[in-house]
Scaffold this motif. Structure first.
Motif, short mmCIF file in Angstrom:
data_model
loop_
_atom_site.label_atom_id
_atom_site.label_comp_id
_atom_site.label_asym_id
_atom_site.label_seq_id
_atom_site.Cartn_x
_atom_site.Cartn_y
_atom_site.Cartn_z
N VAL A 95 -5.27 13.24 15.94
CA VAL A 95 -5.09 13.22 14.49
C VAL A 95 -4.22 12.04 14.08
CG1 VAL A 95 -4.01 14.43 12.54
CG2 VAL A 95 -5.48 15.67 14.14
N LEU A 96 -3.11 11.81 14.76
CA LEU A 96 -2.24 10.70 14.41
C LEU A 96 -2.92 9.37 14.70
CD1 LEU A 96 1.26 11.94 15.58
CD2 LEU A 96 0.39 11.78 13.26
N GLY A 97 -3.69 9.30 15.76
CA GLY A 97 -4.43 8.08 16.07
C GLY A 97 -5.46 7.78 15.01
N ALA A 98 -6.09 8.80 14.44
CA ALA A 98 -7.08 8.61 13.39
C ALA A 98 -6.44 8.16 12.09
CB ALA A 98 -7.86 9.91 13.18
N ALA A 99 -5.14 8.38 11.95
CA ALA A 99 -4.46 7.99 10.71
C ALA A 99 -4.44 6.47 10.57
CB ALA A 99 -3.03 8.53 10.70
N GLY A 100 -4.53 5.76 11.67
CA GLY A 100 -4.62 4.30 11.64
C GLY A 100 -3.52 3.65 10.83
N PRO A 101 -3.90 2.73 9.93
CA PRO A 101 -2.91 1.96 9.20
C PRO A 101 -2.14 2.76 8.17
CG PRO A 101 -5.11 1.41 8.46
CD PRO A 101 -5.25 2.32 9.64
N ALA A 102 -2.53 4.00 7.90
CA ALA A 102 -1.86 4.79 6.87
C ALA A 102 -0.47 5.24 7.32
CB ALA A 102 -2.70 5.99 6.49
N LEU A 103 -0.16 5.19 8.60
CA LEU A 103 1.14 5.67 9.08
C LEU A 103 1.66 4.72 10.15
CD1 LEU A 103 3.27 7.97 9.08
CD2 LEU A 103 1.94 9.02 10.90
N ALA A 104 2.87 4.24 9.95
CA ALA A 104 3.53 3.40 10.95
C ALA A 104 4.91 3.98 11.16
CB ALA A 104 3.63 1.95 10.46
N GLN A 105 5.50 3.72 12.30
CA GLN A 105 6.83 4.25 12.58
C GLN A 105 7.67 3.22 13.30
OE1 GLN A 105 6.88 8.25 13.84
NE2 GLN A 105 9.06 8.29 14.21
N ALA A 106 8.94 3.17 12.90
CA ALA A 106 9.93 2.31 13.56
C ALA A 106 11.18 3.14 13.72
CB ALA A 106 10.20 1.07 12.73
N GLY A 107 11.42 3.60 14.92
CA GLY A 107 12.58 4.46 15.15
C GLY A 107 12.49 5.71 14.30
N ALA A 108 13.51 5.94 13.49
CA ALA A 108 13.56 7.14 12.65
C ALA A 108 12.82 6.96 11.32
CB ALA A 108 15.02 7.53 12.38
N LEU A 109 12.25 5.79 11.09
CA LEU A 109 11.56 5.53 9.82
C LEU A 109 10.07 5.75 9.96
CD1 LEU A 109 13.34 2.28 8.63
CD2 LEU A 109 13.88 4.64 8.04
N LYS A 110 9.50 6.50 9.02
CA LYS A 110 8.06 6.70 8.96
C LYS A 110 7.55 6.04 7.69
CE LYS A 110 7.97 10.91 11.60
NZ LYS A 110 7.70 12.32 11.66
N VAL A 111 6.62 5.12 7.86
CA VAL A 111 6.06 4.37 6.76
C VAL A 111 4.67 4.92 6.47
CG1 VAL A 111 5.29 2.09 6.01
CG2 VAL A 111 7.36 2.31 7.41
N GLY A 112 4.43 5.34 5.25
CA GLY A 112 3.14 5.92 4.90
C GLY A 112 2.49 5.25 3.72
N GLN A 113 1.18 5.22 3.73
CA GLN A 113 0.32 4.79 2.65
C GLN A 113 0.65 3.44 2.02
OE1 GLN A 113 0.51 8.38 0.17
NE2 GLN A 113 -1.55 8.84 0.87
N PRO A 114 0.72 2.37 2.81
CA PRO A 114 0.87 1.05 2.19
C PRO A 114 -0.41 0.72 1.41
CG PRO A 114 1.07 0.92 4.60
CD PRO A 114 0.66 2.30 4.26
N TRP A 115 -0.25 0.34 0.15
CA TRP A 115 -1.43 0.00 -0.64
C TRP A 115 -1.09 -1.02 -1.72
CZ3 TRP A 115 -2.33 1.44 -5.93
CH2 TRP A 115 -1.33 2.23 -6.51
N SER A 116 -2.14 -1.61 -2.27
CA SER A 116 -2.02 -2.57 -3.34
C SER A 116 -3.22 -2.38 -4.25
CB SER A 116 -1.99 -4.00 -2.77
OG SER A 116 -1.71 -4.93 -3.78
N ARG A 117 -3.24 -3.13 -5.32
CA ARG A 117 -4.37 -3.08 -6.25
C ARG A 117 -5.21 -4.36 -6.12
NH1 ARG A 117 -0.47 -1.74 -11.18
NH2 ARG A 117 -0.54 0.53 -11.14
N ALA A 118 -6.50 -4.23 -6.42
CA ALA A 118 -7.36 -5.41 -6.48
C ALA A 118 -6.82 -6.34 -7.56
CB ALA A 118 -8.79 -4.99 -6.80
N THR A 119 -7.05 -7.64 -7.39
CA THR A 119 -6.57 -8.62 -8.37
C THR A 119 -7.75 -9.41 -8.92
OG1 THR A 119 -6.24 -10.28 -6.63
CG2 THR A 119 -4.34 -8.93 -7.23
N PRO A 120 -7.62 -9.86 -10.16
CA PRO A 120 -8.66 -10.74 -10.70
C PRO A 120 -8.58 -12.11 -10.03
CG PRO A 120 -6.87 -10.47 -12.30
CD PRO A 120 -6.56 -9.58 -11.13
N GLY A 121 -9.68 -12.84 -10.01
CA GLY A 121 -9.68 -14.18 -9.44
C GLY A 121 -8.63 -15.05 -10.12
N GLY A 122 -7.95 -15.86 -9.37
CA GLY A 122 -6.94 -16.74 -9.93
C GLY A 122 -5.55 -16.13 -10.03
N ALA A 123 -5.42 -14.84 -9.76
CA ALA A 123 -4.10 -14.20 -9.82
C ALA A 123 -3.19 -14.80 -8.76
CB ALA A 123 -4.22 -12.69 -9.62
N ARG A 124 -1.95 -15.04 -9.10
CA ARG A 124 -1.00 -15.63 -8.15
C ARG A 124 -0.04 -14.60 -7.58
NH1 ARG A 124 -1.96 -19.35 -5.54
NH2 ARG A 124 0.09 -20.29 -5.53
#
Length: 173
Positions: free
Chosen positions: A14-43
């Motif tokens: 189950v954790l292996g299937a989570a893939g990029p949605a979950l990362a861990q560094a020591g006691a820190l658990k990082v979940g759900q990194p995401w961004s929004r699509a951008t229009p062309g030319g956005a800086r």
């Protein structure tokens, strides 16, 4: 395999299937990194994530990297007198023991500056998060709809191939 090892195997799968949605560094658990699509030319674009500290000592998110940005900064957003204001957080964001910090639209967030290419809905873009104590954590930011307010949110009217065929995609409609 014994009955005792089966739960550990299931958890590993189950954790292996989570893939990029979950990362861990020591006691820190990082979940759900995401961004929004951008229009062309956005800086610039924004990045969002949750960080949970399961340890006994505080840590601090101080920055990161994004493979399509010249630099990454931590920013805060607030509304004053009906005007939205954004400002850098030069000291980062503290993650206290036992707490979860959420970087989200309308609040604290990562700013991806000097984009080299637009972000397209459905892709994953590699990056890192940098912590004062835990160091650098590799993550992948899932790119959602241009107006998404949460990870995995589809734009109004978006249909997956199974939706078009009359199937169920697993998303609430």
């Amino acid at each position: 395999m014994t009955p005792r090892t089966l739960p550990a195997l299931v958890l590993t799968l189950v954790l292996g299937a989570a893939g990029p949605a979950l990362a861990q560094a020591g006691a820190l658990k990082v979940g759900q990194p995401w961004s929004r699509a951008t229009p062309g030319g956005a800086r610039v674009a924004a990045g969002y994530v949750t960080v949970t500290n399961t340890g006994a000592a505080p840590d601090r998110l101080t920055g990161g990297s994004f493979e399509r940005a010249g630099r990454v900064e931590l920013h805060t957003m607030s509304t004053e007198g009906g005007v939205m204001r954004m400002a850098p957080l030069p000291n980062g964001v503290e993650v206290k023991p036992g707490e979860t910090v959420t970087l989200s639209p309308g609040g604290n967030h990562l700013m991806f500056m000097d984009l080299t290419a637009p972000l397209k809905q459905g892709e994953a873009v590699k990056g890192t998060l940098t912590f004062e104590k835990a160091g650098t954590v590799p993550v992948e930011f899932a790119v959602g709809a241009i107006a998404a307010k949460a990870p995995g949110e589809k734009a109004p009217g978006d249909k997956t191939p199974s939706d078009k065929a009359g199937g169920h995609s697993g998303h609430a409609h």
